[in-house]
Design an enzyme around this catalytic site. Structure first.
Site, PDB file in Angstrom:
ATOM      1  N   ARG A 223       2.807   2.116   0.566  1.00 46.89           N
ATOM      2  CA  ARG A 223       2.321   2.854   1.734  1.00 46.89           C
ATOM      3  C   ARG A 223       1.143   2.084   2.325  1.00 46.89           C
ATOM      4  O   ARG A 223       0.383   1.427   1.605  1.00 46.89           O
ATOM      5  CB  ARG A 223       1.854   4.250   1.325  1.00 46.89           C
ATOM      6  CG  ARG A 223       2.988   5.225   1.121  1.00 46.89           C
ATOM      7  CD  ARG A 223       3.654   5.603   2.444  1.00 46.89           C
ATOM      8  NE  ARG A 223       4.609   6.675   2.295  1.00 46.89           N
ATOM      9  CZ  ARG A 223       5.933   6.514   2.260  1.00 46.89           C
ATOM     10  NH1 ARG A 223       6.477   5.318   2.355  1.00 46.89           N
ATOM     11  NH2 ARG A 223       6.723   7.565   2.155  1.00 46.89           N
ATOM     12  N   HIS A 271       7.889  -0.791   8.756  1.00 47.32           N
ATOM     13  CA  HIS A 271       8.245   0.281   7.820  1.00 47.32           C
ATOM     14  C   HIS A 271       9.758   0.551   7.826  1.00 47.32           C
ATOM     15  O   HIS A 271      10.207   1.679   8.079  1.00 47.32           O
ATOM     16  CB  HIS A 271       7.461   1.563   8.142  1.00 47.32           C
ATOM     17  CG  HIS A 271       7.447   2.543   7.005  1.00 47.32           C
ATOM     18  ND1 HIS A 271       6.408   3.394   6.751  1.00 47.32           N
ATOM     19  CD2 HIS A 271       8.354   2.808   6.030  1.00 47.32           C
ATOM     20  CE1 HIS A 271       6.673   4.146   5.691  1.00 47.32           C
ATOM     21  NE2 HIS A 271       7.875   3.796   5.235  1.00 47.32           N
TER      22      HIS A 271
HETATM   23  P1  NAP Z   1       8.430   7.203  -8.408  1.00 47.04           P
HETATM   24  O1  NAP Z   1       9.797   7.232  -8.994  1.00 47.04           O
HETATM   25  O2  NAP Z   1       7.662   8.466  -8.328  1.00 47.04           O
HETATM   26  O3  NAP Z   1       7.586   6.131  -9.255  1.00 47.04           O
HETATM   27  C1  NAP Z   1       6.247   5.904  -9.050  1.00 47.04           C
HETATM   28  C2  NAP Z   1       5.750   4.869 -10.062  1.00 47.04           C
HETATM   29  O4  NAP Z   1       4.383   4.559  -9.766  1.00 47.04           O
HETATM   30  C3  NAP Z   1       5.796   5.365 -11.512  1.00 47.04           C
HETATM   31  O5  NAP Z   1       6.150   4.328 -12.382  1.00 47.04           O
HETATM   32  C4  NAP Z   1       4.347   5.774 -11.751  1.00 47.04           C
HETATM   33  O6  NAP Z   1       3.921   5.712 -13.109  1.00 47.04           O
HETATM   34  C5  NAP Z   1       3.614   4.731 -10.948  1.00 47.04           C
HETATM   35  N1  NAP Z   1       2.271   5.194 -10.645  1.00 47.04           N
HETATM   36  C6  NAP Z   1       1.887   6.290  -9.947  1.00 47.04           C
HETATM   37  N2  NAP Z   1       0.550   6.399  -9.922  1.00 47.04           N
HETATM   38  C7  NAP Z   1       0.074   5.359 -10.658  1.00 47.04           C
HETATM   39  C8  NAP Z   1      -1.213   4.931 -11.016  1.00 47.04           C
HETATM   40  N3  NAP Z   1      -2.322   5.614 -10.657  1.00 47.04           N
HETATM   41  N4  NAP Z   1      -1.331   3.818 -11.778  1.00 47.04           N
HETATM   42  C9  NAP Z   1      -0.238   3.136 -12.174  1.00 47.04           C
HETATM   43  N5  NAP Z   1       1.028   3.480 -11.845  1.00 47.04           N
HETATM   44  C10 NAP Z   1       1.180   4.584 -11.104  1.00 47.04           C
HETATM   45  O7  NAP Z   1       8.432   6.596  -6.953  1.00 47.04           O
HETATM   46  P2  NAP Z   1       9.561   5.687  -6.255  1.00 47.04           P
HETATM   47  O8  NAP Z   1      10.759   6.499  -5.898  1.00 47.04           O
HETATM   48  O9  NAP Z   1       9.787   4.474  -7.096  1.00 47.04           O
HETATM   49  O10 NAP Z   1       8.841   5.321  -4.871  1.00 47.04           O
HETATM   50  C11 NAP Z   1       7.605   4.642  -4.846  1.00 47.04           C
HETATM   51  C12 NAP Z   1       7.030   4.638  -3.451  1.00 47.04           C
HETATM   52  O11 NAP Z   1       7.723   3.734  -2.604  1.00 47.04           O
HETATM   53  C13 NAP Z   1       7.127   5.953  -2.670  1.00 47.04           C
HETATM   54  O12 NAP Z   1       6.164   6.885  -3.092  1.00 47.04           O
HETATM   55  C14 NAP Z   1       6.877   5.481  -1.252  1.00 47.04           C
HETATM   56  O13 NAP Z   1       5.485   5.486  -0.990  1.00 47.04           O
HETATM   57  C15 NAP Z   1       7.367   4.034  -1.266  1.00 47.04           C
HETATM   58  N6  NAP Z   1       8.542   3.865  -0.391  1.00 47.04           N
HETATM   59  C16 NAP Z   1       8.448   2.986   0.644  1.00 47.04           C
HETATM   60  C17 NAP Z   1       9.538   2.799   1.486  1.00 47.04           C
HETATM   61  C18 NAP Z   1       9.500   1.814   2.608  1.00 47.04           C
HETATM   62  O14 NAP Z   1      10.420   1.807   3.425  1.00 47.04           O
HETATM   63  N7  NAP Z   1       8.510   0.968   2.694  1.00 47.04           N
HETATM   64  C19 NAP Z   1      10.725   3.520   1.246  1.00 47.04           C
HETATM   65  C20 NAP Z   1      10.771   4.404   0.208  1.00 47.04           C
HETATM   66  C21 NAP Z   1       9.670   4.586  -0.623  1.00 47.04           C
HETATM   67  P3  NAP Z   1       4.629   6.609 -14.248  1.00 47.04           P
HETATM   68  O15 NAP Z   1       5.933   5.899 -14.512  1.00 47.04           O
HETATM   69  O16 NAP Z   1       3.697   6.511 -15.388  1.00 47.04           O
HETATM   70  O17 NAP Z   1       4.799   7.978 -13.683  1.00 47.04           O
HETATM   71  C1  GLV Z   2      10.124   5.876   3.411  1.00 45.95           C
HETATM   72  O1  GLV Z   2       9.116   5.277   3.501  1.00 45.95           O
HETATM   73  C2  GLV Z   2      10.344   6.889   2.432  1.00 45.95           C
HETATM   74  O2  GLV Z   2       9.388   7.367   1.794  1.00 45.95           O
HETATM   75  O3  GLV Z   2      11.520   7.263   2.250  1.00 45.95           O
END
Ligand code: NAP
Ligand code: GLV
Length: 308
Positions: A223, A271
């Site tokens: 983000r 994005h």
């Molecule tokens: P997720 O499954 O909730 O995983 C989040 C990961 O981050 C987990 O491994 C978590 O640790 C770790 N984490 C959270 N807080 C932390 C901290 N303080 N220190 C260290 N590690 C931490 O999320 P996801 O589905 O993989 O998605 C991640 C992010 O990608 C989304 O929240 C969004 O912001 C971003 N995203 C971007 C796009 C884009 O188009 N650019 C699209 C989709 C998503 P634990 O394993 O210990 O819980």
């Molecule tokens: C895009 O950034 C999403 O969170 O799906």
């Protein structure tokens, strides 16, 4: 029972078509048409409406139409309302494509060759095999793990960092702030796939960049507010970092005249790293509604105490 969708209306029309085909028993409305508010049990939105509790007194589930949920304030939702995010196969596949493209672009010096092409300069630089390149991922969640699975097939040396300890085949796993510096010290390409929380806001700052070996590079797909823009500009200027692929910024859109637009060491996208895909998203929403009705666990349920 009825479903209300409040996000991009073009994609909403696709959701409506899919609902009509797969769940004709669930009346589907696109905001601002909400039908009879008392009948609405399910709401999907990028940002929920204000006063959600009064508008939809019988709401049972809230779906974020994104994988992230930082775009709204969780505390405006009734405390007992389950919040489910899109950890659906389409958004995962999109992120795997983008992150792999970005890592390969940095691994194979694409920003340098783009600059050289503009200068009509033919100059070859040494090519290193993937097995010599160390790629680390911040965030070992649904997206981080899927990206690592793909990068593993290409032969990179892999590491990853999470809040709680993880074990992933072929990935050196680090956990917690106290282990972050150690991972960064052995990183050539850093991929940020963290959720935005109070703990992760501003994490990509000058202190973090200083822990990376000189000349490392960054893929930022988390983000916008994870990244300190000036710190990135300074690191690129000093050679601390060699290049960056940036998909998310704060604010979005990036204002006209911002130094990222024309920076020769930054590849910028608006994005679009990944987007929820209606076909697979509706499939997951309907599965979750069935799970909810059966009292079974929900896929992508947000832990509101952690903020992700
Ligand atoms: P997720 O499954 O909730 O995983 C989040 C990961 O981050 C987990 O491994 C978590 O640790 C770790 N984490 C959270 N807080 C932390 C901290 N303080 N220190 C260290 N590690 C931490 O999320 P996801 O589905 O993989 O998605 C991640 C992010 O990608 C989304 O929240 C969004 O912001 C971003 N995203 C971007 C796009 C884009 O188009 N650019 C699209 C989709 C998503 P634990 O394993 O210990 O819980
Ligand atoms: C895009 O950034 C999403 O969170 O799906």
């Amino acid at each position: 029972m009825a479903f209300v969708y409040k996000a991009d209306p073009v994609r909403g029309a696709e959701w409506a078509r899919l609902f009509a085909a797969k769940a004709p028993d669930i009346p589907f409305h696109i905001w601002p048409d909400i039908g009879e508010p008392d009948r609405v049990r399910y709401l999907a939105a990028w940002v929920p409406p204000q006063d959600i509790e009064r508008q939809f007194p019988n709401l049972e589930l809230f779906f974020s139409t994104g994988a992230g949920i930082d775009q709204f304030d969780l505390t405006v939702l009734p405390p007992e309302l389950p919040v489910v995010r899109m950890a659906e196969p389409g958004v995962v596949a999109g992120m795997v494509e983008y992150a792999t493209m970005a890592v390969l672009a940095l691994h194979r010096d694409l920003p340098t060759y783009i600059r050289q092409q503009r200068e009509a300069r033919w100059a070859a630089h040494r090519v290193y095999p993937a097995s010599k390149r160390r790629v680390s991922v911040l965030g070992l969640g649904v997206l981080g793990c899927a990206v690592l699975d793909q990068l593993r097939t290409l032969g990179f040396q892999l590491a990853g960092w999470s809040r709680t300890r993880r074990q992933i085949d072929g990935v050196a796993c680090y956990a917690g702030r106290e282990e972050l510096a150690a991972m960064l010290a052995g990183t050539d390409i850093l991929v940020c796939l963290l959720p935005l929380t109070q703990e992760t806001r501003g994490i990509l700052d000058s202190k973090l960049f200083q822990h990376l070996p000189r000349g490392a590079s960054l893929v930022h797909v988390g983000r916008g507010a994870h990244l300190d823009h000036q710190a990135l500009l300074d690191a690129l200027e000093s050679g601390g970092l060699s290049s960056a692929v940036v998909d998310v910024t704060d604010p979005e859109p990036l204002p006209a005249g911002h130094p990222f637009w024309a920076h020769p060491k930054i590849l910028l996208t608006p994005h679009i790293a990944s987007m929820t895909q209606p076909e697979t998203a509706v499939e997951q929403v309907l599965d979750n509604i069935r799970c909810h009705q059966a009292g079974a666990p929900l896929m992508g349920l947000v832990d509101r105490s952690r903020g992700y």
